[in-house]
Design an enzyme around this catalytic site. Structure first.
Site, PDB file in Angstrom:
ATOM      1  N   GLU A 201     -14.865   9.028   0.641  1.00 54.41           N
ATOM      2  CA  GLU A 201     -15.489   7.787   1.099  1.00 54.41           C
ATOM      3  C   GLU A 201     -16.073   7.945   2.490  1.00 54.41           C
ATOM      4  OE1 GLU A 201     -13.074   4.422  -1.427  1.00 54.41           O
ATOM      5  OE2 GLU A 201     -12.108   5.162   0.378  1.00 54.41           O
TER       6      GLU A 201
ATOM      7  N   VAL B  91      11.004   1.493  15.978  1.00 51.20           N
ATOM      8  CA  VAL B  91      12.363   1.819  15.565  1.00 51.20           C
ATOM      9  C   VAL B  91      12.739   3.208  16.074  1.00 51.20           C
ATOM     10  CG1 VAL B  91      13.820   2.337  13.566  1.00 51.20           C
ATOM     11  CG2 VAL B  91      12.304   0.339  13.538  1.00 51.20           C
TER      12      VAL B  91
ATOM     13  N   GLY C 232       8.346  -2.336   8.986  1.00 48.78           N
ATOM     14  CA  GLY C 232       6.983  -2.037   8.560  1.00 48.78           C
ATOM     15  C   GLY C 232       6.281  -3.246   7.961  1.00 48.78           C
TER      16      GLY C 232
ATOM     17  N   GLY D  26       3.198  -3.092   6.475  1.00 50.72           N
ATOM     18  CA  GLY D  26       2.122  -2.641   5.598  1.00 50.72           C
ATOM     19  C   GLY D  26       2.154  -3.413   4.286  1.00 50.72           C
ATOM     20  N   PHE D  27       1.554  -2.858   3.259  1.00 48.67           N
ATOM     21  CA  PHE D  27       1.503  -3.556   1.968  1.00 48.67           C
ATOM     22  C   PHE D  27       2.906  -3.828   1.419  1.00 48.67           C
ATOM     23  CE2 PHE D  27      -2.748  -1.603   2.026  1.00 48.67           C
ATOM     24  CZ  PHE D  27      -3.492  -2.737   1.777  1.00 48.67           C
ATOM     25  N   GLY D  28       3.800  -2.816   1.495  1.00 50.47           N
ATOM     26  CA  GLY D  28       5.142  -2.973   0.948  1.00 50.47           C
ATOM     27  C   GLY D  28       5.970  -3.992   1.720  1.00 50.47           C
TER      28      GLY D  28
ATOM     29  N   ASP E 273       5.090   4.461   0.855  1.00 48.61           N
ATOM     30  CA  ASP E 273       4.834   5.858   1.172  1.00 48.61           C
ATOM     31  C   ASP E 273       6.056   6.582   1.724  1.00 48.61           C
ATOM     32  OD1 ASP E 273       2.333   5.099   0.484  1.00 48.61           O
ATOM     33  OD2 ASP E 273       1.347   5.767   2.324  1.00 48.61           O
TER      34      ASP E 273
END
Lengths: 444, 444
Positions: B174, B81, B11, B13-15, B303
């Protein structure tokens, strides 16, 4: 839906949009029909395909250029044209609408032609004409490198890292230069299993020189510069076969999974719409007043028309020609409405033509003056940015170019679209191959 | 493909990206696997869906962030994966590769959940999670106005100009604010047959307050601001039915062809990969050291994990949490390799959470301090731009916002993709309807 006194324009390209702007400013009620919702700055399309610019930087919504609420009686329809009834004076849309006109400007543009081999060739050699085409080609190029990185099949890797561009006109020359730079500079250090600098970029042209529309020595200069960038230039190599294995041109077979079509263009079926005969390339011959012979109410301009100059030679299919013809047709309609005298025949003011070959090399021709190298590149950049519709686009394109120039980083190399769904849905390399081809070719 | 000493991260993403950056700087050999080629700045995704920003402004190629040639022994694989063999210590890809790891960081993120109704609801209520989702929603929104402009069916027009957003969390709030502004300001003068200001935007939420993760009076403030923007807010309205005609929520049937899903999230199938039990929302419970219980070599972050804080409450699924967990996991691996002592349990430093409601209204919470209105909006803009990966993105996003702020013009409202092919291929409004739904839903 009868309506009196309305001008209908088909096409929001350079020709249609310049006519629409002039008519709107003069307060003439008009309807603009286009099957897309955006005007495309076609000369920079190859920069989207080679991941240097984003779609929003070279395209602008037609409604924001010609905001109907601000510019008088302007209607914009996102529709496709099916035919024209010249007796009842109306345009029929694919959706079944009939749009009445008093005067009609047909600026429907052109598309690439596969010289009758579309069924065989188009699937494996997508053309570069619309924004969707450019996004598809960008996806294919970037995915080819990604898949070359993960495959264990040396033969497949070779095929993935070979790029063949067909057509040595400005689009093909610019695309080949941009791809060579993408591989040799931008992506050079981004992979570990492959060396992107080893990618082959081959430019294939049927006749014996590149840039046929320019003087011969500019074509030779382009060939020299492309060769310096690592592009293999094959002139006198008419295409014989295109299939899933690669392309055969001038007797040579090149194994590749990346073939891009930048060759001959032909007009959209304006002749069929009108029921009139066309030239071989699909264009409709019109007079020096840009009108369909015998019909004072129908103008055909830009790539869809053949107009002969004073020497009997057709004007080239270039954005500036279309723009000037759009203004001419709008002016003719305004004069007609005001009961003023007819204009003189259409005359094209040639400000010059240009092409760029990767970073900091270009060729330009302004009347008798020819420029090559870095000065031509600067000029090219200046002219193209100045021509971009919309102030915001100009600034962001300038920033992107400056950034690219300083860092060689291409910020727009995003892979979006059906490929990812395809990759997720299947579970073998071979199936990905097939699925990818299917989905990529399903669009447009 | 056995390889010793390698960290594998799933992944980008941010992590995953924050872990990768920290490990790369420390010279630890690593392989980063993601099924996309780009890192996505998810908090601004709704701005692409509402045509305010372009994809390239909120996404950046993973290879350009972690250029393998520059940052030591970094491999990047664009792969999906399929499973993890914890005994043999390897990750299996859909393409059939086996990637060996010494330590594994799973940062595979989350997806939207339809609470078991995916088969029934997903087709008519696309979710907003990936870049492709955002482009599809943008296409649907813009095409809805284009088709409302050309249709002669008053009932269809009403349905086309009604937009229902499901889910009153930050994304839904939003998105509703942005759509209301798009209709009431940006598009207001762009059409002639319809008045975009008459468009209905309905925000549907199951419980009795918006922004459930914030203090109650901030939810009330958001509701007041949205109502001022013309959004119809329906709280206590759990969704009962979604189909091609519209949505039924809280007993009320709303006829619409535009339903967008911004409700509950669930983790990707990390539990299945590992063969371990999960929470109800698909997340895998891990200890305060972010490790899978009993396995010192496997970290789960962001997440995909449930981590409890000192009070026994799970950390929220937010970008800053994932980022800090990525750094924590990277640090733990570096310590382990250097034979240093274990870290203290993971502690989240809460810098605050924010949401924006259209132009110049926002809510923000920083520890005990709560801000609303224009100051919160300024803060929101500042923080989001500062967090954007990549210098160039920051500049162009700032220019776009400034431009948008000054002119209300949304420069990115381009319609690209399969819809045009669909429009071309079929010849009745009804068929376009069906074709459009098919093609839009075929992707992702």
């Amino acid at each position: 839906m009868a309506e009196a006194g309305r001008v209908v324009i088909i096409g929001a390209g350079f020709g249609g949009l310049s006519a629409a702007r002039k008519l709107a400013r003069a307060g003439v009620p008009l309807t603009l029909i286009d099957k897309k919702n955006h005007h495309l700055f076609q000369p920079l399309l190859y920069q989207v395909a080679s991941a240097a610019l984003s779609p929003a930087e070279i395209a602008v919504p037609v409604r924001s250029v010609l905001s109907p609420g601000k510019t008088g009686d302007v209607k914009i329809l996102m529709e496709e044209v099916q035919g024209i009834d010249t007796d009842r004076k109306l345009v029929r849309s694919v959706g079944g609408d009939e749009i009445a006109y008093e005067s009609l400007i047909i600026a429907a543009g052109s598309k690439f032609t596969y010289f009758g081999k579309e069924d065989e060739w188009a699937e494996n050699a997508p053309a570069l004409k619309s924004l969707d085409d450019a996004l598809n080609i960008r996806r294919r190029v970037l995915l080819a490198f990604e898949r070359a990185e993960t495959t264990h099949d040396e033969n497949l890797r070779q095929r993935l890292m070979t790029f063949v561009i067909i057509g040595g006109g400005p689009t093909g020359v610019e695309m080949a230069g941009a791809l060579a730079e993408l591989a040799r500079a931008t992506l050079a250090r981004d992979f570990t299993n492959i060396d992107p600098r080893a990618a082959r970029v081959v430019l294939v042209e049927a006749v014996d020189t590149l840039l046929g529309a320019y003087p011969a020595h500019l074509g030779a200069y382009a060939e020299k510069k492309l060769t310096e960038l690592g592009v293999e230039v094959r002139t006198q190599s008419p295409v014989e076969v295109i299939n899933a294995d690669g392309v055969t041109a001038g007797g040579e077979m090149i194994e590749t999974s990346n073939i891009f079509w930048c060759a001959g263009v032909e007009a959209v079926p304006v002749g069929e719409w009108l029921g009139v005969p066309t030239e071989k390339n699909g264009t409709v011959p019109v007079g020096a007043d840009l009108r369909l012979p015998g019909r004072k109410d129908i103008f055909i301009i830009g790539d869809a028309a053949t107009v002969l100059d004073e020497d009997g030679k057709p004007f080239p299919a270039l954005a500036p020609v279309a723009k000037q013809q759009g203004k001419y047709a709008a002016d003719a309609i305004i004069r007609q409405r005001e009961g003023r005298a007819e204009q003189a025949p259409f005359h094209y003011r040639d400000w010059g033509t240009m092409a760029t070959i990767g970073r900091a090399a270009a060729v330009a021709k302004f009347g008798k003056i020819e420029v090559t190298g870095f000065p031509a590149w600067l000029l090219w950049g200046f002219v193209h940015v100045a021509y971009l519709v919309g102030f915001r686009n100009r600034i962001t394109v300038l920033i992107n170019w400056l950034w690219h120039w300083l860092t060689y980083a291409k910020g727009s190399r995003l892979i979006t679209g059906p490929d990812e769904a395809a990759i997720r849905a299947v579970d073998s390399r071979k199936a990905v191959d097939e699925e990818l081809d299917k989905t990529v070719n399903a669009v447009d």
